[in-house]
Motif scaffolding. Structure first.
Motif, PDB file in Angstrom:
ATOM      1  N   PHE A  33      29.253 -48.426 -24.497  1.00  0.00           N
ATOM      2  CA  PHE A  33      29.361 -47.269 -23.592  1.00  0.00           C
ATOM      3  C   PHE A  33      30.498 -46.314 -23.961  1.00  0.00           C
ATOM      4  CE2 PHE A  33      27.614 -50.922 -21.246  1.00  0.00           C
ATOM      5  CZ  PHE A  33      26.385 -50.406 -20.890  1.00  0.00           C
ATOM      6  N   LEU A  57      23.478 -44.488 -21.028  1.00  0.00           N
ATOM      7  CA  LEU A  57      23.171 -44.707 -22.443  1.00  0.00           C
ATOM      8  C   LEU A  57      22.254 -45.914 -22.625  1.00  0.00           C
ATOM      9  CD1 LEU A  57      26.715 -44.086 -23.982  1.00  0.00           C
ATOM     10  CD2 LEU A  57      24.750 -42.538 -24.045  1.00  0.00           C
ATOM     11  N   TYR A  89      32.800 -39.107 -21.097  1.00  0.00           N
ATOM     12  CA  TYR A  89      32.062 -40.330 -20.738  1.00  0.00           C
ATOM     13  C   TYR A  89      31.181 -40.172 -19.509  1.00  0.00           C
ATOM     14  CZ  TYR A  89      35.536 -42.653 -23.689  1.00  0.00           C
ATOM     15  OH  TYR A  89      36.325 -43.039 -24.739  1.00  0.00           O
ATOM     16  N   SER A  95      27.242 -38.887 -24.342  1.00  0.00           N
ATOM     17  CA  SER A  95      27.554 -39.078 -22.916  1.00  0.00           C
ATOM     18  C   SER A  95      28.372 -37.931 -22.320  1.00  0.00           C
ATOM     19  CB  SER A  95      28.309 -40.399 -22.711  1.00  0.00           C
ATOM     20  OG  SER A  95      29.525 -40.408 -23.432  1.00  0.00           O
ATOM     21  N   HIS A 113      18.829 -40.440 -23.262  1.00  0.00           N
ATOM     22  CA  HIS A 113      19.306 -41.509 -22.386  1.00  0.00           C
ATOM     23  C   HIS A 113      18.273 -42.629 -22.254  1.00  0.00           C
ATOM     24  CE1 HIS A 113      22.526 -38.799 -20.324  1.00  0.00           C
ATOM     25  NE2 HIS A 113      23.015 -39.453 -21.356  1.00  0.00           N
ATOM     26  N   THR A 162      28.191 -39.430 -18.575  1.00  0.00           N
ATOM     27  CA  THR A 162      26.910 -40.118 -18.388  1.00  0.00           C
ATOM     28  C   THR A 162      26.812 -41.365 -19.279  1.00  0.00           C
ATOM     29  OG1 THR A 162      25.910 -38.535 -19.900  1.00  0.00           O
ATOM     30  CG2 THR A 162      25.545 -38.163 -17.555  1.00  0.00           C
ATOM     31  N   SER A 163      27.950 -41.986 -19.576  1.00  0.00           N
ATOM     32  CA  SER A 163      27.921 -43.177 -20.443  1.00  0.00           C
ATOM     33  C   SER A 163      27.117 -44.307 -19.811  1.00  0.00           C
ATOM     34  CB  SER A 163      29.336 -43.642 -20.777  1.00  0.00           C
ATOM     35  OG  SER A 163      30.136 -43.722 -19.617  1.00  0.00           O
TER      36      SER A 163
END
Length: 554
Positions: free
Chosen positions: A346, A474, A468, A353, A192, A470-471
């Motif tokens: 994203f 990113l 998604y 993610s 991340h 933890t998009s």
């Protein structure tokens, strides 16, 4: 000439003439609606919330029954530094006692000594004779790792740019107690963004001294849908806010006035039957759009089946809130596209993610009795327990019971998640993503060295794949996230986890609420009448700084 508005002219908006269209029914829109009523004095009947899901609440959901099992896709921690969120919750009456606010109710719950968080089993290792609760009073960092942390804290966001966290540290850093506690508390992965990691180090410096006990975490009496979303929704409905949801209004694009300013004149939607519709927006109206979604395309499994495998996410991303954002950032259809960021950054990186959560509904008290005895924490006081040697990097939260307003007598509910769902388990030899609920519970019982019976046959475990989730963490370029009020906007604000609020941290309720407050204040021209709390900065407090450094050196 109505189209000649510019951003500095928002003071001209008259609340009694303003219709507000809030696209997306998550906490950002709900917060905006409360502030529009209470701070901007827009009549509630002129506020319209458009949501394609079955209920408002967005990612802060919670539902189910004892028979079919309860489901929480995610869990979130509240903290005294969430100044905007707590300001909002002071404005909303409690469901159980209208004389109290939701904030009072949460404060009273957390003031009860038996409800206070103090984790005794924060990190668990695989010992020779079974699970071993680690001593986490010390961070386990060496001099080089401490220096690395201080270097990231001191570096500017510009110089960190698109660096990943693992480009700033050696491999060993990711095996320290500090990293296991920090990454599972906030859901960071080594790949991340270093910029987001740096923001968290600044923003949550006050949590350093109690990262091992999570004593700084505030809990809600029930899950956050029942304790936060439901009271806000109930209040807004009682005021007369118009809710359009359950797929009767899926917004897919907006049209702008042919002018150099950004002025929305039409909202285009598709109804459940496939018919298209247009909402005509006047220049003095408001449009607030929540961009992107961390729970889009999530799929639920059952106790006996895994979640549906993820299709090619790049093609799915044109769905819902991602599709709407993609249309805003599309140079072919929007002349103002350059002010709307880069959603593709994203939504096209699913493997980076994704993680998987699971909710367990128990009809036998044995598991809770065992976990309370083993951990030394009564349900609701242990916060997060992480199994650091789990291939899935599995963590669980055992909350205060009942966790749902409608929870049946004799049932218990808890939640967990795995940060590495594509790896094979330690006890179940396949990836978490391919496991049924029962297999996930088996894996957990293996880590705890608890007997499978009678727990397995008295449990319903529902897994949830979140491609998604933890998009927003990113790696990104600065311009990939648009501003809350795009430059030149006269009636459009952008909300949610994918807008840019300098110094604040995404993946928090606070971020969504702050964006909503910023949009309402600016677009309604409220100036000094509406005060938005400054972002909490513990590092400006000498005691907080000293305590954090002392912990870092331990």
């Amino acid at each position: 000439m109505p189209h000649a508005h510019n951003t500095s002219d928002h003071s001209a908006r008259k609340p009694e003439e303003t219709n507000a269209y809030l696209v997306g029914g998550g906490i950002a829109s709900l917060a905006a609606a409360v502030h529009l009523i209470q701070d901007a004095h827009v009549p509630a009947s002129q506020i319209h919330i458009l949501e394609s899901g079955p209920v408002p609440g967005g990612s802060m959901d919670g539902a189910g029954t004892a028979e079919k099992g309860y489901v929480l896709r995610g869990g979130r921690m509240l903290n005294f530094s969430y100044l905007c969120t707590y300001e909002l919750l002071k404005k909303v009456p409690s469901l159980t006692d209208p004389k109290k606010s939701v904030k009072q109710e949460i404060d009273e719950f957390n003031a009860v000594p038996e409800n206070k968080t103090n984790a005794h089993a924060r990190l668990v290792a695989k010992g020779e004779k079974g699970p071993e609760i680690l001593n986490v009073k010390h961070m386990g960092l060496n001099t080089q790792e401490r220096e690395g942390l201080l270097r990231v804290v001191a570096e500017s966001e510009k110089s960190l740019g698109t660096k990943r966290i693992d480009e700033c540290f050696t491999k060993e850093f990711f095996e320290t107690k500090f990293w296991y506690m920090w990454d599972t508390m906030f859901a960071f992965e080594p790949w991340h963004s270093a910029v987001e990691f740096r923001r968290y180090l600044h923003r949550f410096i006050h949590e350093f001294p109690r990262i091992n006990t999570l004593a700084g975490v505030d809990r809600t009496p029930y899950n956050q849908y029942d304790s936060i979303i439901l009271p806000i929704k109930t209040y807004l409905e009682a005021q007369g806010v118009e809710f359009h949801y359950d797929l009767d209004t899926k917004v897919n694009s907006v049209s702008f006035a042919p002018a150099s300013t950004i002025t929305v004149i039409e909202i285009h939607y598709v109804s459940k039957g496939g018919a298209t519709g247009i909402i005509h927006v006047q220049p003095h109206d408001l449009v607030l759009i929540t961009l992107g979604s961390m729970t889009a395309c999530s799929s639920l499994g059952t106790n006996t089946t895994p979640p549906a495998p993820q299709p090619d996410l790049e093609t799915r991303a044109k769905d819902g809130s991602w599709g709407l954002w993609a249309s805003l950032a599309n140079p072919v259809i929007n002349p103002h596209f350059s002010h709307f960021g880069n959603p593709a950054n994203f939504y096209t990186r699913g493997p980076e993610s994704a993680w998987q959560s699971f909710t367990v509904t128990l009809k036998n008290p044995e598991f809770f009795q065992k976990i309370e005895g083993w951990s030394g924490n009564k349900a609701g006081t242990g916060a997060l327990t992480t199994f650091k040697d789990s291939e899935w990097l599995m963590s669980i939260v055992v909350p205060h019971q009942p966790h749902f307003l409608n929870q049946s007598e004799g049932t218990q509910v808890f939640w967990g998640y795995g940060l590495f769902p594509f790896k094979n388990g330690n006890f179940v030899n396949k990836p978490m993503a391919e496991c049924s609920g029962e297999e996930i519970l088996k894996e957990l019982l293996g880590h705890l060295n608890f007997p499978e019976h009678p727990t397995l046959e008295n449990a319903i475990t529902i897994p949830c794949m979140l491609p998604y989730i933890t998009s927003q963490f990113l790696t990104r370029k600065y311009e990939d996230r648009p501003k809350v009020i795009p430059h030149g906007s006269t009636n459009l604000g952008l909300l949610g986890q994918f807008v840019e609020i300098p110094q604040d941290t995404v993946f928090t309720v606070e971020y969504s609420v702050r964006a909503a407050q910023m949009a309402v204040k600016e677009l309604m021209g409220l100036g000094k009448e509406m005060k938005i709390p400054d972002i909490y900065k513990g590092e400006h407090n000498v005691k907080v700084l000293v305590d954090a450094l002392r912990k870092l050196m331990s």
